[in-house]
Design a protein around this motif. Structure first.
Motif, PDB file in Angstrom:
ATOM      1  N   PHE A  48       0.866  -0.988   0.044  1.00 34.16           N
ATOM      2  CA  PHE A  48      -0.238   0.227  -0.262  1.00 34.16           C
ATOM      3  C   PHE A  48       0.920   1.173  -0.084  1.00 34.16           C
ATOM      4  N   VAL A  49       1.804   1.124   0.961  1.00 34.93           N
ATOM      5  CA  VAL A  49       2.852   2.259   0.976  1.00 34.93           C
ATOM      6  C   VAL A  49       3.464   2.727  -0.346  1.00 34.93           C
ATOM      7  N   ALA A  50       4.066   1.468  -1.001  1.00 34.97           N
ATOM      8  CA  ALA A  50       4.800   1.809  -2.355  1.00 34.97           C
ATOM      9  C   ALA A  50       3.802   2.053  -3.419  1.00 34.97           C
ATOM     10  N   ASN A  51       2.515   1.872  -3.657  1.00 33.54           N
ATOM     11  CA  ASN A  51       1.762   1.650  -4.525  1.00 33.54           C
ATOM     12  C   ASN A  51       0.874   3.035  -4.455  1.00 33.54           C
ATOM     13  N   GLU A  52       0.257   3.293  -3.416  1.00 31.20           N
ATOM     14  CA  GLU A  52      -0.532   4.305  -3.246  1.00 31.20           C
ATOM     15  C   GLU A  52      -0.022   5.860  -2.566  1.00 31.20           C
ATOM     16  N   ILE A  53       0.983   5.707  -1.702  1.00 33.05           N
ATOM     17  CA  ILE A  53       1.606   6.885  -1.020  1.00 33.05           C
ATOM     18  C   ILE A  53       2.675   7.206  -1.417  1.00 33.05           C
ATOM     19  N   ALA A  54       3.669   6.374  -1.825  1.00 29.36           N
ATOM     20  CA  ALA A  54       5.154   6.977  -2.269  1.00 29.36           C
ATOM     21  C   ALA A  54       5.072   7.847  -3.543  1.00 29.36           C
ATOM     22  N   PRO A  55       4.166   7.415  -4.629  1.00 30.63           N
ATOM     23  CA  PRO A  55       3.854   7.943  -5.898  1.00 30.63           C
ATOM     24  C   PRO A  55       3.597   9.419  -5.662  1.00 30.63           C
ATOM     25  N   LEU A  56       2.871   9.798  -4.718  1.00 33.62           N
ATOM     26  CA  LEU A  56       2.422  11.232  -4.501  1.00 33.62           C
ATOM     27  C   LEU A  56       3.227  12.231  -3.763  1.00 33.62           C
ATOM     28  N   ASN A  57       4.465  11.577  -3.399  1.00 32.97           N
ATOM     29  CA  ASN A  57       5.390  12.582  -2.546  1.00 32.97           C
ATOM     30  C   ASN A  57       5.835  13.748  -3.416  1.00 32.97           C
ATOM     31  N   ARG A  58       6.040  13.619  -4.769  1.00 35.60           N
ATOM     32  CA  ARG A  58       6.577  14.559  -5.570  1.00 35.60           C
ATOM     33  C   ARG A  58       5.472  15.987  -5.654  1.00 35.60           C
ATOM     34  N   VAL A  59       4.332  15.231  -6.251  1.00 34.82           N
ATOM     35  CA  VAL A  59       3.163  16.129  -6.191  1.00 34.82           C
ATOM     36  C   VAL A  59       3.010  17.005  -5.061  1.00 34.82           C
ATOM     37  N   GLY A  60       3.083  16.354  -4.065  1.00 29.55           N
ATOM     38  CA  GLY A  60       2.548  17.108  -2.647  1.00 29.55           C
ATOM     39  C   GLY A  60       3.552  18.023  -2.348  1.00 29.55           C
ATOM     40  N   HIS A 244     -12.097  28.806  12.264  1.00 31.72           N
ATOM     41  CA  HIS A 244     -11.945  29.454  10.924  1.00 31.72           C
ATOM     42  C   HIS A 244     -10.138  29.461  10.751  1.00 31.72           C
ATOM     43  N   CYS A 245     -10.033  28.839   9.559  1.00 24.21           N
ATOM     44  CA  CYS A 245      -8.447  28.936   8.955  1.00 24.21           C
ATOM     45  C   CYS A 245      -8.223  30.154   8.422  1.00 24.21           C
ATOM     46  N   GLU A 246      -7.614  31.062   9.137  1.00 23.06           N
ATOM     47  CA  GLU A 246      -7.099  32.362   8.381  1.00 23.06           C
ATOM     48  C   GLU A 246      -5.854  32.069   7.306  1.00 23.06           C
ATOM     49  N   ARG A 247      -5.017  31.092   7.468  1.00 24.65           N
ATOM     50  CA  ARG A 247      -4.083  31.208   6.296  1.00 24.65           C
ATOM     51  C   ARG A 247      -3.381  29.541   6.571  1.00 24.65           C
ATOM     52  N   ILE A 248      -2.389  29.450   5.761  1.00 25.31           N
ATOM     53  CA  ILE A 248      -1.479  28.351   5.886  1.00 25.31           C
ATOM     54  C   ILE A 248      -0.044  28.976   5.670  1.00 25.31           C
ATOM     55  N   GLU A 249       0.688  28.343   6.361  1.00 24.06           N
ATOM     56  CA  GLU A 249       2.207  28.968   6.383  1.00 24.06           C
ATOM     57  C   GLU A 249       2.938  28.371   5.259  1.00 24.06           C
ATOM     58  N   GLU A 250       3.707  29.427   4.638  1.00 20.13           N
ATOM     59  CA  GLU A 250       4.697  28.879   3.606  1.00 20.13           C
ATOM     60  C   GLU A 250       5.884  28.451   4.358  1.00 20.13           C
ATOM     61  N   LYS A 251       6.194  27.015   3.854  1.00 21.93           N
ATOM     62  CA  LYS A 251       7.207  26.413   4.675  1.00 21.93           C
ATOM     63  C   LYS A 251       8.422  25.972   3.927  1.00 21.93           C
ATOM     64  N   MET A 252       9.522  25.764   4.740  1.00 18.97           N
ATOM     65  CA  MET A 252      10.713  25.099   4.028  1.00 18.97           C
ATOM     66  C   MET A 252      10.374  23.682   3.572  1.00 18.97           C
ATOM     67  N   GLY A 253       9.393  22.894   4.148  1.00 20.36           N
ATOM     68  CA  GLY A 253       9.269  21.614   3.636  1.00 20.36           C
ATOM     69  C   GLY A 253       7.857  21.128   3.944  1.00 20.36           C
ATOM     70  N   ILE A 254       7.489  19.899   3.764  1.00 21.77           N
ATOM     71  CA  ILE A 254       6.290  19.068   3.941  1.00 21.77           C
ATOM     72  C   ILE A 254       5.121  20.002   3.601  1.00 21.77           C
ATOM     73  N   HIS A 255       5.324  20.580   2.175  1.00 21.58           N
ATOM     74  CA  HIS A 255       4.468  21.473   1.577  1.00 21.58           C
ATOM     75  C   HIS A 255       3.099  20.536   1.276  1.00 21.58           C
ATOM     76  N   GLY A 256       3.071  19.223   1.112  1.00 22.50           N
ATOM     77  CA  GLY A 256       1.902  18.528   1.316  1.00 22.50           C
ATOM     78  C   GLY A 256       0.800  18.754   2.632  1.00 22.50           C
ATOM     79  N   SER A 257       1.414  19.164   3.620  1.00 20.21           N
ATOM     80  CA  SER A 257       0.701  19.137   4.933  1.00 20.21           C
ATOM     81  C   SER A 257       0.457  20.625   5.282  1.00 20.21           C
ATOM     82  N   PRO A 258      -0.959  20.849   5.347  1.00 17.96           N
ATOM     83  CA  PRO A 258      -1.361  22.191   5.668  1.00 17.96           C
ATOM     84  C   PRO A 258      -0.886  22.709   7.056  1.00 17.96           C
TER      85      PRO A 258
END
Length: 569
Positions: A48-60, A244-258
């Protein structure tokens, strides 16, 4: 170059090094769990990790979470992957069957979250707090709240957040000013702003359960005045809360996580646990999160190592020097160069040794909760208390610095985004900060966990580990020597603690003390690996040699720093 879980390495550590199937068999709660079932679960998890989660790393990383008019949209593919994740039961491996889960051992969840973090750190941030939120609600919430939220969180159908930090109150939670005003119906109105809230808003699930630290009107200042409240995004009648979500941070990494700034405008919520004991309830969640963060460090380092190792086997440069006595012509693959071999073998030593410690901690969680013998439960609880800050700090530090070393294998190609190794470095950096900075973990270890009882718990743990070592075997004798030195500086620290300047003196070297403890345990873990006599000797010999040549010399350096500080001014 997507991450690939390698089950054979995990099986060796679980079965041959830690004897997990035999230890699990001692626990009546897992009477139906054997090695075959564990391997079947992990085999499917790896797929599951290899087929479903790992391929989304770059787009995230490249697309990231998007904020638009108060709402967050996750990167392409993230929602479908998460729905498949919870509906397949991966979010509820350890959840009790009565709450919709599978009641499997925590050690299996440890492996799963290591792999998930290695494959896609940004995506894994979403379910990363589920287990802790589930335990918090299960042990502290009212029956009414449990009936409405426990199984939803326990199965992962709804995700949860941990709302602690405020703009002026980071590590010092006692400064938090978010207010909770009691209402006639027994609910509370929550008002205030929380920052750095992972997954504060998203479109992965139909609802989000916020666990929020806040202060009642008459509550005293400081941490003892904080209570914990549950505030959902949506209520049972379908209405939306005043969160209310006022904004999301612009971060160094983990861009796929708000990472969200959340504003509570008299949002209706309910008390979890007792008034003024919010931190007690929240620490159930935080301790679970800290172990998961340690596993993030292991996984992210393994992901970086996989990339660097693959690249080193295919990149050609100048011919490597041929060691004396080695037959055949040297090649021009950079894997043959000592400088590259040292980097790769050193990181492998950290990965394998850290896995032993982390999986032992996952096993200890199971023993502490389910073993019929009180002494075994006490021993397991002691291990978890002492090793959790060590794993969180040491594994995340190595996850970042080791990933940076792995980037070096690529040379200039590592600094550009094509190979993905620079994302590993960026993503890994946050783990040294959140869930209690590594400096706080060091303070927790020395000042609370060790000096809190004068070193009794630490010495008891070292006694248990020493009992399994053979003083006639050179490497195991060396570990006994490391343990003796750790005991010695612990005794000295206990004496320094009683001096008028003791707390200040010790505060300078808490990080050094944690490193000494880490290296001693890392060396112990490798004696267990070698005692298990792996059949693929070459696979394990090189990192074992690297550990002793390139890692363990730090032990004496740290000892010298500590002992210098112990001397009276």
């Amino acid at each position: 170059m997507n991450y690939q879980p390698r089950l054979e390495d995990i099986q060796f550590i679980l079965e041959k090094v830690l004897h997990v199937p035999q230890r699990i068999a001692e626990l009546p709660a897992f009477a139906e769990v054997d090695a075959d079932l564990m391997n079947q679960v992990l085999d499917e998890a790896g797929k599951f990790v290899a087929n479903e989660i790992a391929p989304l790393n770059r787009v995230g990383d490249e697309v990231g979470a998007q904020f638009n008019q108060g709402h967050v949209t996750m990167p392409p593919g993230f929602k479908d992957a998460y729905q498949a994740f919870w509906q397949s039961g991966w979010a509820s491996l350890c959840t009790a069957t009565e709450d919709g889960g599978q009641s499997l051992p925590a050690v299996l969840e440890s492996v799963l979250y290591e792999w998930l973090s290695a494959a896609n750190h940004g995506w894994t941030m979403a379910p990363g707090l589920l287990h802790g939120a589930y335990e918090c609600i299960k042990h502290h919430a009212s029956d009414e709240l449990k009936a409405q939220y426990l199984s939803k969180v326990g199965t992962g159908e709804w995700l949860a957040t941990m709302c602690l930090t405020e703009p002026h109150a980071g590590s010092d939670l006692g400064l938090a000013r978010t207010k909770a005003v009691p209402q006639a119906d027994g609910s509370y109105h929550i008002s205030g702003t929380k920052i750095f809230i992972s997954g504060g808003d998203h479109d992965l699930t139909e609802n989000i359960v916020h666990l929020v630290l806040a202060r009642l009107p008459e509550a005293p200042a400081g941490p003892k005045g904080l209570s914990l409240f549950l505030v959902p995004k949506f209520y049972a009648d379908g209405s939306c809360s005043a969160v209310h979500c006022e904004r999301i941070e612009e971060k160094m990494g983990i861009h796929g996580s708000p990472t969200c700034v959340m504003r509570f405008d008299e949002a209706k919520g309910w008390l979890v646990g007792e008034v003024g004991k919010g931190l007690n309830a929240m620490f159930v969640m935080m301790n679970a999160a800290r172990l998961h963060v340690g596993l993030q460090g292991v996984g992210l380092l393994d992901a970086a190592w996989q990339k660097a190792n693959a690249y080193a086997h295919e990149r050609r440069q100048m011919r490597a020097p041929k060691p004396a006595g080695v037959k055949g012509e040297p090649t021009d693959f950079i894997i043959e160069h000592p400088a590259m071999r040292r980097i790769l073998d050193t990181q492998r030593a950290w990965i394998d040794g850290s896995r032993v410690l982390a999986y032992q901690t996952g096993l200890a969680l199971d023993i502490a909760k389910h073993h019929p013998d009180a002494a075994q439960r006490e021993s397991a609880q002691r291990w978890c208390a002492l090793t959790t800050p060590i794993l969180k700090a040491a594994c995340t530090e190595q996850g970042f610095h080791g990933a940076s070393d792995c980037l070096q294998v690529f040379g200039g190609h590592g600094y550009v985004s094509e190979w993905g190794i620079e994302q590993n470095v960026r993503d890994a950096r946050i783990a040294m900060i959140y869930e209690g900075t590594n400096e706080i973990q060091a303070i927790d270890l020395l000042m609370r966990k060790v000096l809190g009882d004068g070193g009794v718990a630490l010495n008891a743990m070292l006694d248990e580990l020493s009992a399994g070592l053979n003083a006639q075997a050179p490497h195991e004798a060396q570990v006994l020597h490391l343990f003796a030195q750790l005991r010695d500086i612990t005794q000295q620290a206990t004496q320094v603690h009683t001096r008028p300047d003791g707390s200040v003196t010790l505060s300078w070297i808490t990080g050094d003390y944690l490193r000494v403890a880490t290296l001693a345990l890392l060396a112990w873990s490798w004696t267990r690996i070698e005692a298990a006599q792996p059949t693929d000797a070459a696979r394990w010999h090189a990192p074992a040699a690297a550990l002793r040549a390139w890692v363990m010399p730090e032990f004496e350096m740290r000892l010298n720093i500590i002992r210098a500080q112990f001397k009276p001014a």
